[in-house]
Scaffold this motif. Structure first.
Motif, short mmCIF file in Angstrom:
data_model
loop_
_atom_site.label_atom_id
_atom_site.label_comp_id
_atom_site.label_asym_id
_atom_site.label_seq_id
_atom_site.Cartn_x
_atom_site.Cartn_y
_atom_site.Cartn_z
N LEU A 161 0.95 -1.22 0.05
CA LEU A 161 0.00 0.04 0.13
C LEU A 161 0.90 1.13 0.27
CD1 LEU A 161 -2.97 -1.27 2.55
CD2 LEU A 161 -2.82 -1.08 -0.02
N LEU A 162 1.87 1.09 0.79
CA LEU A 162 2.98 2.26 0.67
C LEU A 162 3.52 2.50 -0.73
CD1 LEU A 162 4.92 4.43 2.11
CD2 LEU A 162 6.63 2.64 2.49
N MET A 163 3.65 1.55 -1.39
CA MET A 163 4.16 1.61 -3.02
C MET A 163 3.09 2.15 -3.75
SD MET A 163 6.84 1.49 -4.54
CE MET A 163 8.01 0.56 -3.49
N ALA A 164 1.65 1.88 -3.42
CA ALA A 164 0.56 2.20 -4.24
C ALA A 164 0.41 3.80 -3.87
CB ALA A 164 -0.44 1.54 -3.75
N ASP A 165 0.73 4.29 -2.82
CA ASP A 165 0.73 5.54 -2.48
C ASP A 165 1.53 6.44 -3.22
OD1 ASP A 165 -1.51 5.57 -0.65
OD2 ASP A 165 -0.34 5.51 0.99
N LEU A 166 2.93 5.72 -3.23
CA LEU A 166 4.13 6.57 -4.02
C LEU A 166 3.78 6.79 -5.59
CD1 LEU A 166 7.07 4.86 -2.20
CD2 LEU A 166 6.33 7.13 -2.00
N HIS A 167 2.88 5.76 -6.03
CA HIS A 167 2.62 5.71 -7.39
C HIS A 167 1.37 6.62 -7.53
CE1 HIS A 167 5.35 3.15 -9.39
NE2 HIS A 167 5.62 2.54 -8.57
N HIS A 168 0.98 7.21 -6.64
CA HIS A 168 -0.29 8.07 -6.64
C HIS A 168 -1.49 7.39 -7.17
CE1 HIS A 168 2.48 11.39 -6.16
NE2 HIS A 168 3.17 10.99 -7.16
N LEU A 169 -1.72 6.09 -6.54
CA LEU A 169 -2.98 5.47 -6.92
C LEU A 169 -4.08 5.74 -5.82
CD1 LEU A 169 -1.71 1.72 -7.71
CD2 LEU A 169 -2.06 3.54 -9.18
N SER A 170 -5.15 5.73 -6.35
CA SER A 170 -6.25 6.08 -5.25
C SER A 170 -6.44 5.18 -4.32
CB SER A 170 -7.70 6.17 -6.01
OG SER A 170 -7.98 4.72 -6.39
N LYS A 171 -7.21 5.15 -3.15
CA LYS A 171 -6.97 4.15 -2.03
C LYS A 171 -7.59 2.78 -2.47
CE LYS A 171 -6.51 6.89 2.22
NZ LYS A 171 -5.27 6.34 2.50
N GLY A 197 -5.40 1.29 -4.98
CA GLY A 197 -4.01 0.79 -4.47
C GLY A 197 -4.14 -0.69 -3.79
N ARG A 198 -5.30 -0.57 -3.01
CA ARG A 198 -6.01 -1.89 -2.44
C ARG A 198 -6.27 -2.91 -3.32
NH1 ARG A 198 -6.42 -1.87 2.95
NH2 ARG A 198 -6.39 0.19 4.01
N ARG A 199 -6.85 -2.78 -4.43
CA ARG A 199 -7.20 -3.75 -5.43
C ARG A 199 -5.87 -4.28 -6.17
NH1 ARG A 199 -6.84 -3.76 -10.79
NH2 ARG A 199 -6.88 -1.48 -10.58
N THR A 200 -4.98 -3.20 -6.34
CA THR A 200 -3.64 -3.74 -7.04
C THR A 200 -2.53 -4.52 -5.88
OG1 THR A 200 -3.56 -1.77 -8.41
CG2 THR A 200 -1.56 -2.96 -7.87
N VAL A 222 3.81 -2.64 -8.81
CA VAL A 222 2.63 -1.84 -8.56
C VAL A 222 2.41 -0.94 -9.54
CG1 VAL A 222 1.68 0.01 -7.05
CG2 VAL A 222 2.85 -2.16 -6.01
N GLY A 223 3.24 -0.26 -10.17
CA GLY A 223 3.19 0.95 -11.08
C GLY A 223 2.63 0.33 -12.54
#
Length: 326
Positions: A102-112, A115-118, A154-155
């Motif tokens: 989830l931290l990596m998803a935040d760094l890639h500016h994914l929505s919450k 990010g959780r789905r990915t 993630v990205g």
């Protein structure tokens, strides 16, 4: 360059008086695995750092395109299509595997939600669901490496740089990692791999380049590289002493093993060379009881190309090998 994921020409990098890369050319087709081999200090990691925009090449380097983007003018665009897994894990051991994702998803500016789905999809893909809620510090080496690569994905990168991804892993974990890499490539991802495990390059790579003293000393498929090194041969074994003697007379260039009733004929192991040998045997009415083809492996290639003393009477072997594949 449309079908090349990476096209780099004349890469140069020095640290003080130490020349690390001295005019290295690297081209990697899309959707393939490219392996960069070389002893410690050959410049493998430096090449990865340049291609992944972590450091800049020296003045005098040629053009570098990654994912179709010129690193000199569009480095940010290149970063958007690549992922990097270095020699040392980027996993934070103080938080859980899921939290790392989830931290990596935040760094890639994914929505919450995205990010959780990915994160959920990648944790399942890498068989980390059961461990997702546990601190990453409790993971085995193989689990940490899988999590590290999952974080890299993630990205949704089109090109992944894996810098010695299986170092320190046990054989089972290493084979698991190989399967993951094969699946990535099947899905269209390009993988640029550095490794010191020659078996790994042999198993995975579509093309291999060997670095030595900052230069590319050879490049080709694993089979092409193996044919560069002397020592390939065909071994014929007989059970009938008379047939053995007849074959020895017909194949005067063969080395004899009278005790084993075996002949060893120099050969590069190609289909053409084998057919020629079989035609010679047929024309003389000789039939061996056993025929085996022996070719040098990547260990032989690596040692010959990175240490000229291992190939007696061939002091220019690296230059000869490079020229043979150009």
């Amino acid at each position: 360059m449309t079908d090349l994921a990476i096209a780099a020409y004349g890469l140069r990098k020095s640290y003080g008086d130490k020349v690390v890369l001295d005019g290295v050319d690297l081209t990697v087709p899309e959707g393939s695995v490219f392996a960069l081999l070389g002893p410690n200090g050959a410049g493998k990691t430096t090449a990865v750092k340049i291609l992944s925009t972590l450091i800049s090449p020296d003045a005098g380097s040629g053009q570098i395109h990654v994912g179709g983007h010129d690193l000199a003018s569009r480095a940010q665009a290149a970063r958007a299509v690549i992922g990097v897994t270095g020699q040392f894990s980027a996993v934070d051991g103080l938080i859980t595997g899921e939290e790392n994702m989830l931290l990596m998803a935040d760094l890639h500016h994914l929505s919450k939600a995205e990010g959780r789905r990915t994160a959920a999809e990648l944790l399942e893909r890498f068989d980390l669901v059961e461990a997702a809620k546990k601190p990453a510090s409790t993971y085995s080496g193989g689990m940490k490496r899988r999590l590290d690569i999952a974080m890299t994905l993630v990205g949704g990168p089109r090109i992944i740089f894996l810098d010695e991804p299986t170092t320190g892993l046990d054989p089972r974990s290493r084979h698991t990692m190989w399967q993951i890499i094969r699946e990535l490539v099947t899905g269209g991802t390009t993988v640029f791999l550095t490794t010191q495990y020659l078996e790994e390059a042999d198993e995975l790579a579509d093309r291999i380049a060997v670095l030595h003293d900052g230069k590319t000393v050879a490049e080709g498929t694993a089979e092409e590289l193996k044919r560069l090194i002397p020592g390939g041969h065909v071994r014929l074994r007989f059970t009938d002493p008379a047939a053995y003697q007849s074959a020895a007379l017909a194949l005067r260039e063969a080395s004899r093993d009278d005790e084993a009733l075996a002949l060893q004929i120099p050969s590069d192991g190609t289909q053409r060379a084998l057919r020629s040998l079989l035609d010679r045997l047929d024309s003389t009415g000789i039939e061996a009881d056993e025929l085996t083809v022996h070719t040098p492996d990547l260990d032989d290639v690596f040692f010959a190309l990175t240490d000229t003393t291992t190939v007696p009477n061939q002091p220019n072997q690296p230059a000869q090998a490079k020229e043979a594949l150009r």
